[in-house]
Design an enzyme around this catalytic site. Structure first.
Site, PDB file in Angstrom:
ATOM      1  CG  HIS A 114      -0.582   0.325   2.507  1.00 27.90           C
ATOM      2  ND1 HIS A 114       0.264   0.941   2.755  1.00 27.90           N
ATOM      3  CD2 HIS A 114       0.062  -0.942   3.181  1.00 27.90           C
ATOM      4  CE1 HIS A 114       0.151   0.567   5.077  1.00 27.90           C
ATOM      5  NE2 HIS A 114       0.422  -0.545   4.725  1.00 27.90           N
ATOM      6  CD  GLU A 147      -2.469  -1.688   5.137  1.00 26.88           C
ATOM      7  OE1 GLU A 147      -3.340  -2.360   5.669  1.00 26.88           O
ATOM      8  OE2 GLU A 147      -2.150  -0.820   5.392  1.00 26.88           O
ATOM      9  CG  ASP A 203      -2.737   3.706   2.309  1.00 23.83           C
ATOM     10  OD1 ASP A 203      -2.064   2.834   2.434  1.00 23.83           O
ATOM     11  OD2 ASP A 203      -3.531   3.943   3.780  1.00 23.83           O
TER      12      ASP A 203
END
EC number: 3.5.1.14
Length: 412
Positions: free
Chosen positions: A91, A158, A93
């Site tokens: 992910h 996520e 983020d």
């Protein structure tokens, strides 16, 4: 030359080697992109990943299941493209930072003399995404071709549950077209020699109890108040929690993922100090162990609400369904290959249930086996913590480990 001077020169030479290493440079560049919640802007990250795909001479596609929530897919086609493919998922983020509590800039990716690279995402999990690409680069450099197609996927959000990312994407045609047979995703660092390896996850339930009761003056002893009912619910769940604590303490083979965790996270309500409120709200973060029957647990919650006196509504902000863990036996050809790579590398691993939640639960939820594994041992667990770091040598060793794992799994 004295011994101290020799050591100093050796340290300086080692630092220069890290500074000049191509993979360390790429990793640090990725860490400097502040894809941080809330309100993440992924534009710079997407452009960075497109450049990585170009450097690898691999096709890249950007999919938006939801606006401003891009999913980046970098594909390395195998010699048998019709075979089930492998996803290397990470992910983009990262969680928020409290800069005042960091000793170094959280998005500076500064490196000290010991090779510690400090940045939010150093462990969770920008390291893994770049190690996947670095392993592919190493294989390409050596002229290796793998049987199965590899998809390096970079997904959004996520850290806030993946609701607008992986959770929806796995049901879209763009995901089905990837023909996925197996997924590798993030794990957690191991503080000792052993590497944690995750084959399943507990089910996350965020339960809100909205509790109605008799309102009135604070000087009275009214019956059926919201406070009395809240006390009953809180007491029942805290007693359940105490039992799980004992189970964890009494079984040396258990990790936190083997028990159900219960935590009171939100309490709100009331209008004035001397007014008994008509309504109170409490929220519990509950992570159901994989051996808990969901229907029975929910019925227990409803029974406690009735026993408390009724007038209590349940609302679930998250209510993840039961998902079967990935099988770690001979019936799973991908695990057999994964384990073969671990054995060849001489790595000690401990298979376990992941204590939190990752996007692997959505992959497993549609019947695709998935393993969470971050090749970091002898490393303090600092995900979501201040001064998060990963050592350069650990990062580079992780590339070597992933190279072997990817090779075995993709040729399974």
């Amino acid at each position: 030359m004295c011994e101290a001077s020799k050591q100093r020169e050796a340290c300086q030479r080692r630092y220069r080697d890290w500074e000049e290493n191509e993979e360390i440079r790429i990793f640090r560049e990725y860490l400097r992109i502040p894809t941080v919640h809330p309100n993440v802007n992924y534009d710079e990250c997407v452009e960075f990943l497109k450049r990585q795909a170009s450097s690898l001479e691999l096709p890249v596609q950007v999919i938006e299941v939801n606006p401003r929530k891009p999913i980046v897919v970098i594909t390395w086609e195998g010699t048998e493209p019709e075979a089930k493919s492998i996803i290397l998922n990470s992910h983009m983020d990262v969680v928020p930072v409290y800069e005042a509590l960091w000793n170094r800039p959280p998005f500076g990716a500064e490196m000290d003399d010991e090779g510690r690279i400090y940045a939010r995402g150093a462990q969770d999990m920008k390291c893994v995404g770049m190690q996947f690409l670095a392993a592919i680069r190493a294989l390409q450099r050596d002229g290796v071709r793998l049987k199965r197609t590899i998809h390096a996927t970079f997904v959004p959000d996520e850290e806030i549950g993946g609701k607008l990312g992986m959770m929806q994407w796995v049901h879209k045609q763009s995901f089905k077209q990837l023909n996925v047979g197996f997924s590798i995703d993030e794990g957690i660092a191991g503080e000792g020699e052993i590497y944690p390896l995750f084959y399943g996850e507990r089910s996350v339930w965020h339960v809100y109890f909205t509790i109605s009761g008799t309102p009135g003056h604070g000087s009275l002893l009214l019956k059926g108040t919201a406070g009395q009912k809240a006390h009953y619910i809180i007491d029942k769940l805290m007693r359940f929690r105490e039992n799980e604590v004992k189970r964890l303490e009494n079984n040396p083979d258990f990790t936190i993922g083997d028990v159900t965790t219960v935590n009171l996270t939100i309490m709100k309500g009331g209008v004035q100090e001397n007014v008994v409120p008509p309504e109170l709200t409490v929220c519990f973060d509950i992570r159901l162990a994989v051996n808990v029957n969901h229907l029975e647990f929910e019925n227990q919650l409803l029974d406690w609400c009735r026993e408390a006196g009724g007038g209590i509504e349940l609302e679930y902000d998250q209510k993840c369904p039961y998902v079967k863990p990935t099988k770690l036996d001979d019936s799973n050809i991908y695990w057999v290959a994964f384990k073969q790579a671990l054995d060849e590398l001489g790595l000690k691993v401990k298979p376990q249930i992941f204590p939190g939640g990752t996007d692997s639960r959505y992959i497993r939820g549609i019947g695709i086996p998935a393993i969470g594994f971050s090749p970091m041992n002898n490393t303090p667990v600092l995900l979501h913590d201040h001064d998060e770091f990963l050592k350069a040598d650990t990062y580079l060793e992780g590339i070597r480990i992933y190279r072997q794992i990817i090779t075995r799994v993709a040729n399974a």
